[in-house]
Design a protein around this motif. Structure first.
Motif, mmCIF file in Angstrom:
data_model
loop_
_atom_site.group_PDB
_atom_site.id
_atom_site.type_symbol
_atom_site.label_atom_id
_atom_site.label_comp_id
_atom_site.label_asym_id
_atom_site.label_seq_id
_atom_site.Cartn_x
_atom_site.Cartn_y
_atom_site.Cartn_z
ATOM 1 N N THR A 105 -6.518 -2.521 -3.110
ATOM 2 C CA THR A 105 -5.281 -3.250 -2.778
ATOM 3 C C THR A 105 -5.452 -4.088 -1.520
ATOM 4 O O THR A 105 -5.098 -5.267 -1.479
ATOM 5 C CB THR A 105 -4.126 -2.253 -2.576
ATOM 6 N N THR A 157 0.712 1.039 -5.734
ATOM 7 C CA THR A 157 0.937 2.389 -5.200
ATOM 8 C C THR A 157 1.173 3.375 -6.328
ATOM 9 O O THR A 157 0.914 4.578 -6.178
ATOM 10 C CB THR A 157 2.145 2.385 -4.234
ATOM 11 N N LYS A 187 0.812 -1.223 0.000
ATOM 12 C CA LYS A 187 0.000 0.000 0.000
ATOM 13 C C LYS A 187 0.846 1.274 0.000
ATOM 14 O O LYS A 187 0.472 2.269 -0.607
ATOM 15 C CB LYS A 187 -0.910 -0.007 1.229
ATOM 16 N N GLU A 213 -6.786 2.698 -3.197
ATOM 17 C CA GLU A 213 -5.716 1.890 -2.598
ATOM 18 C C GLU A 213 -6.165 1.234 -1.298
ATOM 19 O O GLU A 213 -5.835 0.075 -1.016
ATOM 20 C CB GLU A 213 -4.503 2.783 -2.320
ATOM 21 N N SER A 214 -6.944 1.976 -0.499
ATOM 22 C CA SER A 214 -7.331 1.491 0.824
ATOM 23 C C SER A 214 -8.416 0.432 0.782
ATOM 24 O O SER A 214 -8.756 -0.151 1.812
ATOM 25 C CB SER A 214 -7.799 2.677 1.693
#
Length: 473
Positions: free
Chosen positions: A406, A175, A167, A402-403
């Protein structure tokens, strides 16, 4: 292909495809304990029938499947190479050496937070959750067994640390992908994620500390540790030189050597050291790379730990990934997922709702289109305009992608990440998922911070003008 005969997918058609897949998977896995391969293949059949109804010809649908598989081709190659690496690392003594040294250094009470720290540092340095899990997991899982710590708990700690790196590391593909989809740069993206990530990470370390306290030691643990160390010493030559292959892999990937050549470097270095230190023959190394290492020491704890690896062991994961990406290729190329996300977007009113919808859409993408890149790319494309219209900075979108995209990927049993982690760790996804504390907490913390405005950022007028001129928004 006659384009005139093809129409857009209806909402009900998309609901039939995704709803039926989820239902089949849930019933098959939860009720019958079945492997997900055939249920996923039934999902491919349903998606194919609906695609034919929409107007696509079989040749086109077949191409969609192949395109989907191609998206995961790098992942498939890594799976194969990691299988070879594990087998070679065991027979050459790399893994036994790491286990023996680890049992001397790590104590049960601090093992779980130490595991999170070790894997997070490795993943931050390399940018690879797969590389971290594939190279560190077998030693850490072995140490945990010696310390009497349950395998699912250890797997959760490994994944928590590995995905912190995935992350936050500027070397990580996701990322870099998330800000690229949102329209910002990687360093702005990482900086914006720092506060929620630190809060989640520290909380996770505390939870893992208390989780490990019941396994704080005692005579039973000490005797098991001594038995494992003695058994390893009898059957392998333990040497500090055998720490070199994992160090080479980590340093190589940190120096931006691509993951596959970096892992191959670990295989070749271990094979050379195995010949010199263990007296391995070329035939033994090849056999272990192909079929894995079979431990026959007569000591149950050691045999269970070290019977592992091999290309053949990865075929379960490879075949599931291929089938899953056949479905994903059809669903993406025919626009079925786009239809569902469009409905979600249409009903979002507030900024908090927009961010929450983005994260839920990334999670849904991971469940139905089992590749974490898709869970970032498609919601990123779909929601970008809505963020721009509200004046939200692109880093708000990249953080949400991303949160969720991923972080949730290794928690889905049939996703490429879930399949890899379950195979590499030797623990089913549904068993380790409740202990993947960092992964479970991250979306919750981000949404909570959204309510107080911490993970919401607006563009200045200057930024709006600059991004408009650059064509970023």
């Amino acid at each position: 292909m006659n384009k005139e005969s093809i129409r857009e997918a209806n909402l009900w058609e998309a609901l039939v495809v995704f709803g039926t897949l989820i239902l089949i998977m849930a019933v098959s896995i939860v009720a019958y304990g079945a492997d997900p391969h055939i249920p996923m293949f039934l999902g491919v059949i349903i998606a194919t029938l609906v695609s034919l109804r929409i107007g696509y010809k079989w040749s086109t649908i077949e191409k969609f499947m192949i395109d989907g598989i191609n998206q995961a081709m790098q992942s498939l190659i890594i799976l194969i190479v990691i299988g070879i690496l594990i087998g070679v690392w065991i027979v050459s003594g790399v893994v036994p050496t790491m286990i023996s040294y680890g049992l001397s250094i790590l104590s049960p009470g601090f093992f779980l937070p130490a595991t999170v720290l070790i894997t997070s540092i490795t993943a931050l340095a390399t940018g690879s959750s797969w590389g971290t899990a594939g190279t560190m997991e077998i030693a850490l899982m072995g140490i945990a067994a010696g310390l009497g710590i349950p395998a699912p708990m250890t797997a959760g700690a490994i994944i928590s640390g590995a995905y912190l790196g995935d992350k936050m590391s500027p070397l990580s593909d996701t990322t870099n992908l998330a800000p690229a989809m949102a329209g910002t740069d990687v360093f702005t993206h990482v900086k914006f994620m720092t506060l929620p990530t630190v809060i989640t990470y520290v909380t996770s370390l505390v939870i893992f500390y208390f989780m490990g306290q019941p396994y704080g030691g005692g005579e039973t643990n000490l005797s098991v540790i001594q038995e494992i160390q003695s058994g390893i010493a009898i059957n392998f030559s333990v040497s500090p030189w055998l720490i070199l292959p994992p160090v080479l892999v980590i340093v190589g990937i940190a120096m931006k050597i691509p993951a596959i050549p970096g892992i191959v470097l670990g295989i070749l270095s271990a094979a050379g050291l195995g010949m010199l230190i263990q007296g391995n023959t070329l035939g033994e190394l090849i056999a272990s790379g192909m079929s894995g290492y079979v431990s026959d020491t007569g000591i149950a704890n050691i045999d269970e730990l070290l019977t592992n690896g091999g290309l053949e062991a990865m075929m379960y994961a490879v075949s599931l990934t291929v089938i899953a990406m056949m479905f994903g290729g059809i669903a993406e190329s025919t626009g079925m997922l786009k239809v569902l996300l469009g409905v979600i977007l249409k009903n979002v009113q507030s900024t908090i709702g927009l961010i929450s919808a983005t994260m839920l859409s990334s999670l849904f993408s991971n469940v139905t289109m089992p590749e974490q890149y898709i869970s970032i790319i498609i919601p990123g494309r779909m929601f970008k305009k809505a963020y721009t219209e509200r004046g939200l900075h692109p880093k708000t979108l990249s953080n949400a992608l991303e949160s969720s995209g991923t972080i949730s990927s290794p928690l889905i049993p049939w996703s490429t990440c879930g399949v890899f982690m379950a195979t590499a760790l030797g623990v089913p996804t549904l068993e380790y998922a409740p202990y993947a504390v960092f992964n479970l907490l991250t979306p919750v913390v981000v949404i909570l911070l959204t309510y107080v405005g911490t993970t919401v950022a607006y563009m200045t007028e200057e930024e709006k003008t600059t991004m408009a001129e650059d064509g970023t928004v």
